[in-house]
Design an enzyme around this catalytic site. Sequence first.
Site, PDB file in Angstrom:
ATOM      1  N   HIS A 172      32.578  -6.039  19.344  1.00  0.00           N
ATOM      2  CA  HIS A 172      33.396  -5.027  20.033  1.00  0.00           C
ATOM      3  C   HIS A 172      33.708  -5.652  21.386  1.00  0.00           C
ATOM      4  CE1 HIS A 172      34.099  -0.521  21.119  1.00  0.00           C
ATOM      5  NE2 HIS A 172      34.453  -1.244  22.191  1.00  0.00           N
ATOM      6  N   THR A 231      27.897 -11.868  19.859  1.00  0.00           N
ATOM      7  CA  THR A 231      26.937 -11.245  18.938  1.00  0.00           C
ATOM      8  C   THR A 231      27.318  -9.814  18.594  1.00  0.00           C
ATOM      9  OG1 THR A 231      25.518 -10.564  20.777  1.00  0.00           O
ATOM     10  CG2 THR A 231      25.024 -12.684  19.748  1.00  0.00           C
ATOM     11  N   HIS A 290      31.477  -9.366  30.242  1.00  0.00           N
ATOM     12  CA  HIS A 290      30.236  -9.422  31.013  1.00  0.00           C
ATOM     13  C   HIS A 290      30.603  -9.593  32.489  1.00  0.00           C
ATOM     14  CE1 HIS A 290      27.478 -10.590  27.546  1.00  0.00           C
ATOM     15  NE2 HIS A 290      28.651 -10.929  27.026  1.00  0.00           N
ATOM     16  N   ASP A 305      23.531  -4.461  30.823  1.00  0.00           N
ATOM     17  CA  ASP A 305      23.077  -5.241  29.666  1.00  0.00           C
ATOM     18  C   ASP A 305      21.570  -5.071  29.508  1.00  0.00           C
ATOM     19  OD1 ASP A 305      24.424  -7.936  28.066  1.00  0.00           O
ATOM     20  OD2 ASP A 305      22.240  -7.681  28.027  1.00  0.00           O
ATOM     21  N   GLY A 308      29.796 -17.558  20.778  1.00  0.00           N
ATOM     22  CA  GLY A 308      28.504 -16.905  20.987  1.00  0.00           C
ATOM     23  C   GLY A 308      28.578 -15.394  21.033  1.00  0.00           C
ATOM     24  N   ASN A 351      32.837 -13.480  25.398  1.00  0.00           N
ATOM     25  CA  ASN A 351      32.552 -14.387  24.291  1.00  0.00           C
ATOM     26  C   ASN A 351      33.355 -13.971  23.067  1.00  0.00           C
ATOM     27  OD1 ASN A 351      30.611 -15.834  25.801  1.00  0.00           O
ATOM     28  ND2 ASN A 351      29.063 -14.284  25.353  1.00  0.00           N
ATOM     29  N   HIS A 365      34.100  -6.992  24.858  1.00  0.00           N
ATOM     30  CA  HIS A 365      33.382  -6.668  26.088  1.00  0.00           C
ATOM     31  C   HIS A 365      33.516  -7.791  27.086  1.00  0.00           C
ATOM     32  CE1 HIS A 365      30.533  -8.530  23.253  1.00  0.00           C
ATOM     33  NE2 HIS A 365      29.920  -9.048  24.298  1.00  0.00           N
ATOM     34  N   CYS A 387      29.352  -0.037  14.474  1.00  0.00           N
ATOM     35  CA  CYS A 387      29.429  -0.860  15.688  1.00  0.00           C
ATOM     36  C   CYS A 387      28.461  -0.349  16.760  1.00  0.00           C
ATOM     37  CB  CYS A 387      30.858  -0.853  16.207  1.00  0.00           C
ATOM     38  SG  CYS A 387      31.037  -1.640  17.807  1.00  0.00           S
TER      39      CYS A 387
HETATM   40  P1  5GP Z   1      27.732 -11.119  23.383  1.00  0.00           P
HETATM   41  O1  5GP Z   1      26.637 -12.080  23.023  1.00  0.00           O
HETATM   42  O2  5GP Z   1      28.320 -10.472  22.152  1.00  0.00           O
HETATM   43  O3  5GP Z   1      28.767 -11.699  24.290  1.00  0.00           O
HETATM   44  O4  5GP Z   1      27.042  -9.998  24.261  1.00  0.00           O
HETATM   45  C1  5GP Z   1      26.363  -8.920  23.719  1.00  0.00           C
HETATM   46  C2  5GP Z   1      25.473  -8.398  24.818  1.00  0.00           C
HETATM   47  O5  5GP Z   1      25.027  -7.116  24.441  1.00  0.00           O
HETATM   48  C3  5GP Z   1      24.231  -9.262  25.064  1.00  0.00           C
HETATM   49  O6  5GP Z   1      24.236  -9.722  26.408  1.00  0.00           O
HETATM   50  C4  5GP Z   1      23.073  -8.296  24.772  1.00  0.00           C
HETATM   51  O7  5GP Z   1      21.979  -8.463  25.654  1.00  0.00           O
HETATM   52  C5  5GP Z   1      23.719  -6.946  24.926  1.00  0.00           C
HETATM   53  N1  5GP Z   1      23.114  -5.907  24.096  1.00  0.00           N
HETATM   54  C6  5GP Z   1      22.770  -6.000  22.781  1.00  0.00           C
HETATM   55  N2  5GP Z   1      22.270  -4.834  22.334  1.00  0.00           N
HETATM   56  C7  5GP Z   1      22.299  -3.977  23.394  1.00  0.00           C
HETATM   57  C8  5GP Z   1      21.891  -2.619  23.555  1.00  0.00           C
HETATM   58  O8  5GP Z   1      21.421  -1.936  22.639  1.00  0.00           O
HETATM   59  N3  5GP Z   1      22.058  -2.073  24.793  1.00  0.00           N
HETATM   60  C9  5GP Z   1      22.577  -2.787  25.847  1.00  0.00           C
HETATM   61  N4  5GP Z   1      22.692  -2.151  27.016  1.00  0.00           N
HETATM   62  N5  5GP Z   1      22.970  -4.070  25.717  1.00  0.00           N
HETATM   63  C10 5GP Z   1      22.829  -4.655  24.512  1.00  0.00           C
HETATM   64 ZN    ZN Z   2      33.033  -0.705  18.342  1.00  0.00          ZN
END
Ligand code: 5GP
Ligand code: ZN
Length: 113
Positions: free
Chosen positions: A97, A94, A101, A30, A92, A86, A99, A4
Amino acid sequence: MNDCLFCAIINGDIPSTKVYENEKVFAFRDINPQAPTHILVVPREHIESVDALNAQNGESALSCLLAIPEIAKAEGLTGGYRVISNIGEDGGQTVKHLHFHILGGKKLSESMN
Ligand code: 5GP
Ligand code: ZN
């Protein structure tokens, strides 16, 4: 061990810009900000998403929510901000884990989709 990304960030195996941490919560900027302030608030405990919350792991999620106003205050988000989590493919998500925002620092779009 798991593969992860956010567990690796929490453990310090992958660098991040930390903005807050406590016993249960880690928060960092982010890497691809969608607003002037874009912070990810994650539980140290690996939970896949809001959809995986239950009575056993709910305290981790509550700790994240309680950290959010503290972080927002420290970031100077006095005009308000948005909190998004998300979930799954259609949501959406990605990184699998949980989180939250935090988006702010400007007047955000009214669109929710
Ligand atoms: P999701 O799309 O799952 O809601 O949000 C995942 C977020 O993680 C995205 O906004 C993406 O820009 C951020 N993210 C992905 N990889 C990394 C990383 O290696 N470091 C940081 N700080 N953010 C990341
Ligand atoms: Zn995790």
